[in-house]
Design a protein around this motif. Structure first.
Motif, PDB file in Angstrom:
ATOM      1  N   ILE A 106       0.872  -1.181   0.000  1.00  0.00           N
ATOM      2  CA  ILE A 106       0.000   0.000   0.000  1.00  0.00           C
ATOM      3  C   ILE A 106       0.904   1.225   0.000  1.00  0.00           C
ATOM      4  O   ILE A 106       1.874   1.288   0.767  1.00  0.00           O
ATOM      5  N   LYS A 107       0.566   2.186  -0.844  1.00  0.00           N
ATOM      6  CA  LYS A 107       1.438   3.349  -1.018  1.00  0.00           C
ATOM      7  C   LYS A 107       0.722   4.646  -0.641  1.00  0.00           C
ATOM      8  O   LYS A 107      -0.465   4.811  -0.908  1.00  0.00           O
ATOM      9  N   CYS A 108       1.486   5.553  -0.056  1.00  0.00           N
ATOM     10  CA  CYS A 108       0.956   6.875   0.303  1.00  0.00           C
ATOM     11  C   CYS A 108       1.945   7.951  -0.099  1.00  0.00           C
ATOM     12  O   CYS A 108       3.164   7.735  -0.060  1.00  0.00           O
ATOM     13  N   THR A 109       1.408   9.081  -0.485  1.00  0.00           N
ATOM     14  CA  THR A 109       2.230  10.258  -0.733  1.00  0.00           C
ATOM     15  C   THR A 109       1.705  11.397   0.128  1.00  0.00           C
ATOM     16  O   THR A 109       0.519  11.451   0.454  1.00  0.00           O
ATOM     17  N   TYR A 110       2.606  12.281   0.510  1.00  0.00           N
ATOM     18  CA  TYR A 110       2.205  13.426   1.322  1.00  0.00           C
ATOM     19  C   TYR A 110       2.759  14.693   0.691  1.00  0.00           C
ATOM     20  O   TYR A 110       3.662  14.641  -0.152  1.00  0.00           O
ATOM     21  N   SER A 111       2.211  15.814   1.124  1.00  0.00           N
ATOM     22  CA  SER A 111       2.598  17.072   0.475  1.00  0.00           C
ATOM     23  C   SER A 111       3.404  17.997   1.380  1.00  0.00           C
ATOM     24  O   SER A 111       4.195  18.815   0.884  1.00  0.00           O
ATOM     25  N   ASP A 112       3.233  17.897   2.683  1.00  0.00           N
ATOM     26  CA  ASP A 112       3.854  18.840   3.612  1.00  0.00           C
ATOM     27  C   ASP A 112       5.239  18.343   4.020  1.00  0.00           C
ATOM     28  O   ASP A 112       5.363  17.330   4.710  1.00  0.00           O
ATOM     29  N   SER A 113       6.249  19.052   3.611  1.00  0.00           N
ATOM     30  CA  SER A 113       7.619  18.631   3.929  1.00  0.00           C
ATOM     31  C   SER A 113       7.909  18.705   5.420  1.00  0.00           C
ATOM     32  O   SER A 113       8.915  18.168   5.883  1.00  0.00           O
ATOM     33  N   ALA A 114       7.030  19.356   6.192  1.00  0.00           N
ATOM     34  CA  ALA A 114       7.223  19.428   7.636  1.00  0.00           C
ATOM     35  C   ALA A 114       6.772  18.139   8.338  1.00  0.00           C
ATOM     36  O   ALA A 114       7.067  17.940   9.517  1.00  0.00           O
ATOM     37  N   SER A 115       6.065  17.279   7.634  1.00  0.00           N
ATOM     38  CA  SER A 115       5.645  16.017   8.246  1.00  0.00           C
ATOM     39  C   SER A 115       6.867  15.182   8.584  1.00  0.00           C
ATOM     40  O   SER A 115       7.789  15.047   7.764  1.00  0.00           O
ATOM     41  N   ASN A 116       6.902  14.644   9.791  1.00  0.00           N
ATOM     42  CA  ASN A 116       8.104  13.939  10.240  1.00  0.00           C
ATOM     43  C   ASN A 116       7.837  12.607  10.921  1.00  0.00           C
ATOM     44  O   ASN A 116       8.737  11.966  11.443  1.00  0.00           O
ATOM     45  N   TYR A 117       6.580  12.190  10.903  1.00  0.00           N
ATOM     46  CA  TYR A 117       6.237  10.919  11.546  1.00  0.00           C
ATOM     47  C   TYR A 117       5.091  10.305  10.769  1.00  0.00           C
ATOM     48  O   TYR A 117       4.115  10.984  10.435  1.00  0.00           O
TER      49      TYR A 117
END
Lengths: 113, 116
Positions: free
Chosen positions: A21-32
């Motif tokens: 299962i794959k996920c992408t995120y947009s906020d480079s501040a996400s860290n966990y």
């Protein structure tokens, strides 16, 4: 704000096969980046997580990988069993002024005996 | 099992009424977040409470409000209930450190709210 995309939305595999299962995120501040498993009518349960300073983490049949440059992370389940059937959610969490959690839409995994 | 408990587990309300849901956080945690999970959907962030103050809010109207108490337990209040408010309401507790890396969030079992 953060946007987490998750795919596929449904996944059927034969018992013993692997599931990804794959996920992408947009906020480079996400860290966990935790992954949750939710069985029908039950609460989401944390199954594995990865922090931004790590590229891969494994716990028995479950592994998670993180590519910070590409802003994507994946859940890998090997040797699937019928009890792995559930909905899986990825999430991205950033901590700044507060801990902000954004979930993906979920992947319904069906393991066929 | 997590140490996060929610009450009640199920609730039926009439449109226009008000409801209060409760959540007790895991020992040692200082942050409670509330989520709305409609059938077949992922949890949607409502708001978060940190040290008794609202510390972040999702895209929900003001009729969704909350409280956090000195023992870090929390309440979610919804006024003027609408049919679309029918959902599973989840709370999650965590230990948040400002400016630090995110930490695990553990969920309660949820409150199933039905608005008729």
């Amino acid at each position: 704000g953060e946007n987490v995309e998750q795919h596929p939305s449904t996944l059927s595999v034969q018992e013993g096969d692997s599931a990804v299962i794959k996920c992408t995120y947009s906020d480079s501040a996400s860290n966990y980046f935790p992954w949750y498993k939710q069985e029908l009518g039950k609460r989401p349960q944390l199954i594995i997580d990865i922090r931004s300073n790590v590229g891969e983490k494994k716990d028995q049949r479950i592994a998670v990988t993180l590519n910070k440059t590409a802003k994507h992370f994946s859940l890998h389940i090997t040797e699937t069993q019928p009890e792995d059937s559930a909905v899986y959610f990825c999430a991205a969490i950033s901590s700044g002024g507060y801990q902000k959690v954004t979930f993906g839409i979920g992947t319904k995994l069906q393991v066929i005996p | 099992e997590t140490g996060v408990t929610q009450s009640p587990t199920h609730l039926i309300k009439t449109r226009g009424q008000q409801v209060t849901l409760r959540c007790s956080s895991q020992s040692g945690h200082n942050t409670v977040s509330w989520y709305q999970q409609a059938l077949g959907q992922g949890p949607q962030f409502i708001f978060q409470y940190y040290r008794e103050e609202e510390n972040g809010r999702g895209n929900f109207p003001p009729r969704f409000s909350g409280l956090q108490f000195p023992n870090y337990s929390s309440e979610l209040n919804v006024n003027a209930l609408e049919l679309d408010d029918s959902a599973l309401y989840l709370c999650a507790s965590s230990l948040a450190r400002q400016g630090g890396i995110g930490t695990e969030a553990f969920f309660g079992q949820g409150t199933r709210l039905t608005v008729v």
